[in-house]
Design an enzyme around this catalytic site. Structure first.
Site, mmCIF file in Angstrom:
data_model
loop_
_atom_site.group_PDB
_atom_site.id
_atom_site.type_symbol
_atom_site.label_atom_id
_atom_site.label_comp_id
_atom_site.label_asym_id
_atom_site.label_seq_id
_atom_site.Cartn_x
_atom_site.Cartn_y
_atom_site.Cartn_z
ATOM 1 N N ARG A 5 39.973 39.161 41.306
ATOM 2 C CA ARG A 5 40.679 38.731 40.093
ATOM 3 C C ARG A 5 40.293 37.311 39.769
ATOM 4 O O ARG A 5 40.123 36.506 40.691
ATOM 5 C CB ARG A 5 42.180 38.758 40.380
ATOM 6 C CG ARG A 5 42.973 39.723 39.539
ATOM 7 C CD ARG A 5 44.433 39.571 39.844
ATOM 8 N NE ARG A 5 45.090 38.961 38.699
ATOM 9 C CZ ARG A 5 46.182 39.477 38.134
ATOM 10 N NH1 ARG A 5 46.743 40.556 38.619
ATOM 11 N NH2 ARG A 5 46.733 38.893 37.094
ATOM 12 N N HIS A 42 30.040 34.149 47.834
ATOM 13 C CA HIS A 42 29.353 34.975 46.836
ATOM 14 C C HIS A 42 28.059 35.529 47.445
ATOM 15 O O HIS A 42 27.291 34.767 48.045
ATOM 16 C CB HIS A 42 29.033 34.110 45.605
ATOM 17 C CG HIS A 42 28.422 34.905 44.504
ATOM 18 N ND1 HIS A 42 29.154 35.748 43.701
ATOM 19 C CD2 HIS A 42 27.138 35.019 44.100
ATOM 20 C CE1 HIS A 42 28.352 36.339 42.833
ATOM 21 N NE2 HIS A 42 27.125 35.914 43.051
ATOM 22 N N ASN A 59 35.293 30.098 47.739
ATOM 23 C CA ASN A 59 34.900 31.488 47.508
ATOM 24 C C ASN A 59 33.553 31.725 48.155
ATOM 25 O O ASN A 59 32.762 30.796 48.323
ATOM 26 C CB ASN A 59 34.801 31.770 46.002
ATOM 27 C CG ASN A 59 34.474 33.229 45.723
ATOM 28 O OD1 ASN A 59 35.010 34.138 46.367
ATOM 29 N ND2 ASN A 59 33.582 33.482 44.775
ATOM 30 N N GLY A 74 37.651 43.365 53.548
ATOM 31 C CA GLY A 74 38.162 42.296 54.407
ATOM 32 C C GLY A 74 37.297 41.929 55.597
ATOM 33 O O GLY A 74 37.791 41.324 56.556
ATOM 34 N N SER A 75 35.988 42.218 55.540
ATOM 35 C CA SER A 75 35.151 41.830 56.693
ATOM 36 C C SER A 75 35.041 40.309 56.798
ATOM 37 O O SER A 75 35.006 39.758 57.903
ATOM 38 C CB SER A 75 33.771 42.485 56.616
ATOM 39 O OG SER A 75 33.025 41.940 55.563
HETATM 40 C C1 GRF Z 1 31.537 39.865 49.934
HETATM 41 O O1 GRF Z 1 30.234 40.330 49.786
HETATM 42 C C2 GRF Z 1 31.744 38.574 49.180
HETATM 43 O O2 GRF Z 1 30.577 37.812 49.092
HETATM 44 C C3 GRF Z 1 32.169 39.042 47.825
HETATM 45 O O3 GRF Z 1 32.943 40.180 48.054
HETATM 46 C C4 GRF Z 1 32.543 40.799 49.277
HETATM 47 C C5 GRF Z 1 33.773 40.990 50.109
HETATM 48 O O4 GRF Z 1 33.506 41.676 51.296
HETATM 49 N N1 GRF Z 1 32.866 37.982 47.131
HETATM 50 P P1 GRF Z 1 34.632 41.818 52.402
HETATM 51 O O5 GRF Z 1 35.871 42.405 51.701
HETATM 52 O O6 GRF Z 1 34.916 40.472 52.963
HETATM 53 O O7 GRF Z 1 34.075 42.771 53.413
#
Ligand code: GRF
Length: 197
Positions: free
Chosen positions: A88, A106, A104, A14-15
């Site tokens: 998911r 990535h 989203n 969740g960062s």
């Molecule tokens: C991030 O690297 C994002 O790009 C990917 O999943 C990771 C989630 O990180 N889809 P966080 O849970 O937000 O720390």
């Protein structure tokens, strides 16, 4: 202007959620996180949301998962859905309920290295440049129209961990930026291209 009502779907750390929450609370962006939904009861993202006093929900039903999430999003009048480490795939039915309203993030420069652990894929491949992409979600896996991208060099001295740290730092900057572009109505989708008005 009324802040855009955002629902964030998470599964893990969740960062990115926290970066979005901070940008909203400090009024850097015209958005407000109105609920956080996790499919994982142990996600640390839930603790982060609670710190910001945002309503949280865990939905991990095997059947009816999407129906339950959609009904929560509706209940909270969500205008924009942000996937932030949500592990998911969403069905066509879900995506069609929020057309061009699901984002989203990535950890690679799409269309290179779609799918899981993209930072590791780029590192293991020996790429010299990778990056971060924020895109609209369509029915494919990491294939939707691209809103923002930022390139990040892969240094000889990098380990997968040091690279991922730099990637996440950039993620925390560009996800809120993309939300702001959406919230201010600046994005126009023209086929695969997302243009700024
Ligand atoms: C991030 O690297 C994002 O790009 C990917 O999943 C990771 C989630 O990180 N889809 P966080 O849970 O937000 O720390």
């Amino acid at each position: 202007m009324k802040p855009t009502r955002v629902g964030v779907l998470v599964s893990g750390n969740g960062s990115n959620l926290e970066a979005i929450l901070k940008a909203c609370r400090s009024k850097k962006i015209d958005a407000e996180v109105v609920l956080v939904v996790s499919n994982n009861p142990k996600a640390y993202a839930l603790e982060r949301a609670k710190k910001f006093k945002v309503p949280t929900f865990v939905v991990n039903a095997k059947e009816n998962f999407e129906t339950e999430v959609l009904s929560l999003l509706k209940q909270y009048n969500v205008e924009l859905v942000c996937l932030a480490g949500f592990m998911r795939l969403l069905s066509k039915h879900f995506i069609q309920a929020y057309p061009n309203r699901i984002l989203n993030i990535h950890p690679a420069l799409l269309p290179a290295f779609p799918g899981l652990k993209a930072q590791k894929q780029a590192y293991d491949y020996g790429a010299k440049i990778t990056g971060v992409t924020v895109h609209f979600v369509d029915e494919g896996c990491d294939t939707g129209p691209i809103i923002l991208q930022k390139a990040i060099p892969i240094l000889d001295s990098d380990t997968e961990e040091t690279l991922f740290k730099r990637i996440q730092k950039v993620e925390h900057q560009i996800y809120p930026q993309a939300i702001q572009l959406f919230a201010t109505g600046c994005l126009k989708i023209n086929g695969r291209r997302v243009l700024r008005e």
